[in-house]
Structures are given as structure tokens and as C-alpha cells.
Design a protein around this motif. Structure first.
Motif, PDB file in Angstrom:
ATOM      1  N   PRO A 133     -15.312   3.597 -21.065  1.00 48.02           N
ATOM      2  CA  PRO A 133     -13.983   2.961 -21.130  1.00 48.02           C
ATOM      3  C   PRO A 133     -13.767   2.183 -22.422  1.00 48.02           C
ATOM      4  N   ALA A 134     -14.841   1.583 -22.954  1.00 49.13           N
ATOM      5  CA  ALA A 134     -14.704   0.849 -24.212  1.00 49.13           C
ATOM      6  C   ALA A 134     -14.336   1.791 -25.353  1.00 49.13           C
ATOM      7  N   LEU A 135     -15.001   2.929 -25.426  1.00 50.95           N
ATOM      8  CA  LEU A 135     -14.692   3.895 -26.473  1.00 50.95           C
ATOM      9  C   LEU A 135     -13.267   4.421 -26.337  1.00 50.95           C
ATOM     10  N   ARG A 136     -12.808   4.595 -25.120  1.00 50.98           N
ATOM     11  CA  ARG A 136     -11.422   5.018 -24.909  1.00 50.98           C
ATOM     12  C   ARG A 136     -10.445   3.922 -25.344  1.00 50.98           C
ATOM     13  N   ALA A 137     -10.828   2.669 -25.124  1.00 55.80           N
ATOM     14  CA  ALA A 137      -9.984   1.559 -25.565  1.00 55.80           C
ATOM     15  C   ALA A 137      -9.878   1.541 -27.089  1.00 55.80           C
ATOM     16  N   TYR A 138     -10.989   1.811 -27.778  1.00 56.27           N
ATOM     17  CA  TYR A 138     -10.958   1.841 -29.246  1.00 56.27           C
ATOM     18  C   TYR A 138     -10.053   2.972 -29.736  1.00 56.27           C
ATOM     19  N   ARG A 139     -10.065   4.088 -29.018  1.00 56.24           N
ATOM     20  CA  ARG A 139      -9.217   5.214 -29.422  1.00 56.24           C
ATOM     21  C   ARG A 139      -7.748   4.826 -29.383  1.00 56.24           C
ATOM     22  N   ARG A 140      -7.361   4.043 -28.382  1.00 54.96           N
ATOM     23  CA  ARG A 140      -5.968   3.597 -28.296  1.00 54.96           C
ATOM     24  C   ARG A 140      -5.581   2.692 -29.464  1.00 54.96           C
TER      25      ARG A 140
END
Length: 277
Positions: A133-140
Motif C-alpha cells: 500500500p505504501a508503494l501504491r501511495a507513492y505512485r499517486r
């Protein structure tokens, strides 16, 4: 709900450990985090004028070379959950108007979406209870075409592992921490690390392992270095009356002749791109 509470407690416990080490973090005369941070910035291909987020900025191993790479026409935001780390790094960068350092959560930074040309996270994501989820947050947070760069530990020097194991044997059973379960599995190999980034939605993923050598004057210098970062939790768990014996055992493991030593740490560099949209 209970899982989220447990994860939050784990993150704040980790932040507290780094808060206690902030004053000496990367400041004991050992070239360790600096070379790794500079290499991450180099691999990210930062250019003048770009906007960069440094997640878990610590004392600036990534932040400072990133600020130099983007120059005064760009901007770098560093976030860290350890308040003392933030205060000290903010003071260190007060002369750089294009750098901002704030308290922020690496799991889900509270920053505007599509703001950054690059998000860099040096030796932090593997510490999080939920890396995906953290990596997905960075993508946003990335603009279309923006780059993610993260590092993790690929391999430790056998003498480092032996030294920490020696210290751990002096920790009383009631003070021992249970082993982490599952968090690091995604980073176990280059293949699993790359797959993690792809599952998070990144494209053009590359993963490479690079060795770095660190030099120590003697075992006392090594112990001072351990006190200066997250591994200090082992030293903190040893009762004061047992510490001299523990340090003597470490000296025998690392440098029986009392001389200098060199340790090699292999760092995994994983980069990916947010696809244009």
C-alpha cells in the motif's frame, strides 16, 4: 481495525528508535548511508528543475544529493516520522531554500497527488508493516512518467550478522523481540522485489544489487556505529551489567587483533515508472 492499530504501533515504535539515534545517525565517521543515497539519486536520473519527495529522509543521505541534482530551480521535500531527525535535518538544510523537511508518515504521505517527478525511499520501505500500500501511495504522488526509486538490504557482511548475533545472545529472554513475520518476504530476491513494484502499478521496473564497503577503526568504532542507527535496539535490550562482556565478545568476533575492519553490505536498488496517462 486491530491490524491497522498494530501496524501503526509498529511504525511509531520504529520511529522512536530512530528518534533516539538521530543525534549520531550517520555522524560517527563511517561511510555507510551516504554512498548508498548518492547512488540512488544517480540511478533515479534526477534533472535540474524537478520536484522530488524523499521518504524517510533521516539525516539527508538521499535528500542532500537530490537537492544538488535538481538545483535551486527544483525542489525537494523530505519526510520522516522521527521528530528529532526532522528537526536536525531541517537545521542542516536551512541554507537551501528549495528543500523542505517535515514530519510525515512513510506509509501514506499526506501530500498532494501528482506533485513529484520522483519519489525516493532509501532503506525504509522494507521496515513498513505493509509495503505494497505504501508503494501504491507513492505512485499517486508521482506525475505521469515520474520515477520511483527504493533501496533495501540485499545481503549483510557475515561478520556483521555474527556480531549482532553475538550481542543478541546477551539479551535476556524476557527482553527479546519476536522476529518480524512476512514483512521482508517481498524483498527476499531481485525477482520478488521487482514483482512487488509491478503489483504496485509501476512499469519499466529494474532491480540491481550493488556492494558497498564500510571501514571501521576497530570494534569500538563498530559499536558506536550500531548505537547510531536502528540496530541500537539490541544494545538497548542488554542489561548494563552485561554490556562489557557483550562488547568483549563482539571484539573477538570482529577483530581479535584489535585492528581495523571492513564490512561489505549489498544494497538492492529497485526503480520503476508511473506510466503516462
Amino acid at each position: 481495525m486491530s491490524n491497522r492499530i498494530s501496524a501503526s504501533r509498529a511504525s511509531h515504535h520504529t520511529a522512536a528508535v530512530f528518534d533516539r539515534s538521530a543525534a549520531t545517525y550517520d555522524r560517527v565517521g563511517v561511510e555507510f548511508f551516504g554512498p548508498m543515497g548518492r547512488e540512488l539519486v544517480r540511478r533515479a536520473g534526477l534533472r535540474p528543475g524537478q520536484q522530488v519527495l524523499d521518504v524517510g529522509c533521516g539525516r539527508g543521505a538521499v535528500l542532500l544529493p537530490a537537492a544538488q541534482a535538481v538545483g535551486p530551480t527544483g525542489g525537494v521535500v523530505g519526510i520522516d516520522l522521527a521528530p528529532t531527525m526532522v528537526d536536525l535535518t531541517r537545521a542542516d538544510t536551512a541554507h537551501l531554500p528549495h528543500v523542505r523537511v517535515e514530519v510525515g508518515d512513510a506509509e501514506d504521505p499526506a501530500l498532494p497527488e501528482a506533485t513529484f517527478d520522483a519519489v525516493l525511499a532509501g532503506l525504509v520501505v522494507f521496515l513498513l508493516p505493509a509495503p505494497l500500500p505504501a508503494l501504491r501511495a507513492y505512485r499517486r504522488l508521482l506525475r505521469p512518467g515520474g520515477r520511483l526509486g527504493v533501496t533495501t538490504f540485499a545481503a549483510y557482511d557475515p561478520r556483521f550478522t555474527a556480531a549482532l548475533g553475538t550481542l543478541a545472545r546477551h539479551v535476556p529472554p524476557e527482553r527479546r523481540q519476536p522476529p518480524a513475520t512476512g514483512r521482508e518476504d517481498d524483498f527476499a530476491t531481485r525477482e520478488s522485489t521487482g514483482d512487488l513494484l509491478r503489483r504496485a502499478g509501476y512499469h519499466q521496473v529494474t532491480v540491481h544489487d550493488v556492494p558497498f564497503e564500510s571501514r571501521f577503526r576497530d570494534s569500538d568504532h563498530f559499536v558506536a556505529w550500531v548505537w547510531s542507527h536502528g540496530a541500537r535496539t539490541i544494545l538497548e535490550s542488554i542489561p548494563p551489567e552485561r554490556l562489557p562482556a557483550a562488547l568483549a565478545d563482539v571484539a573477538d568476533v570482529l577483530s581479535p587483533d584489535g585492528g581495523s575492519l571492513r564490512l561489505t553490505t549489498t544494497i538492492r536498488f529497485a526503480l520503476g515508472t508511473r506510466e503516462d496517462s
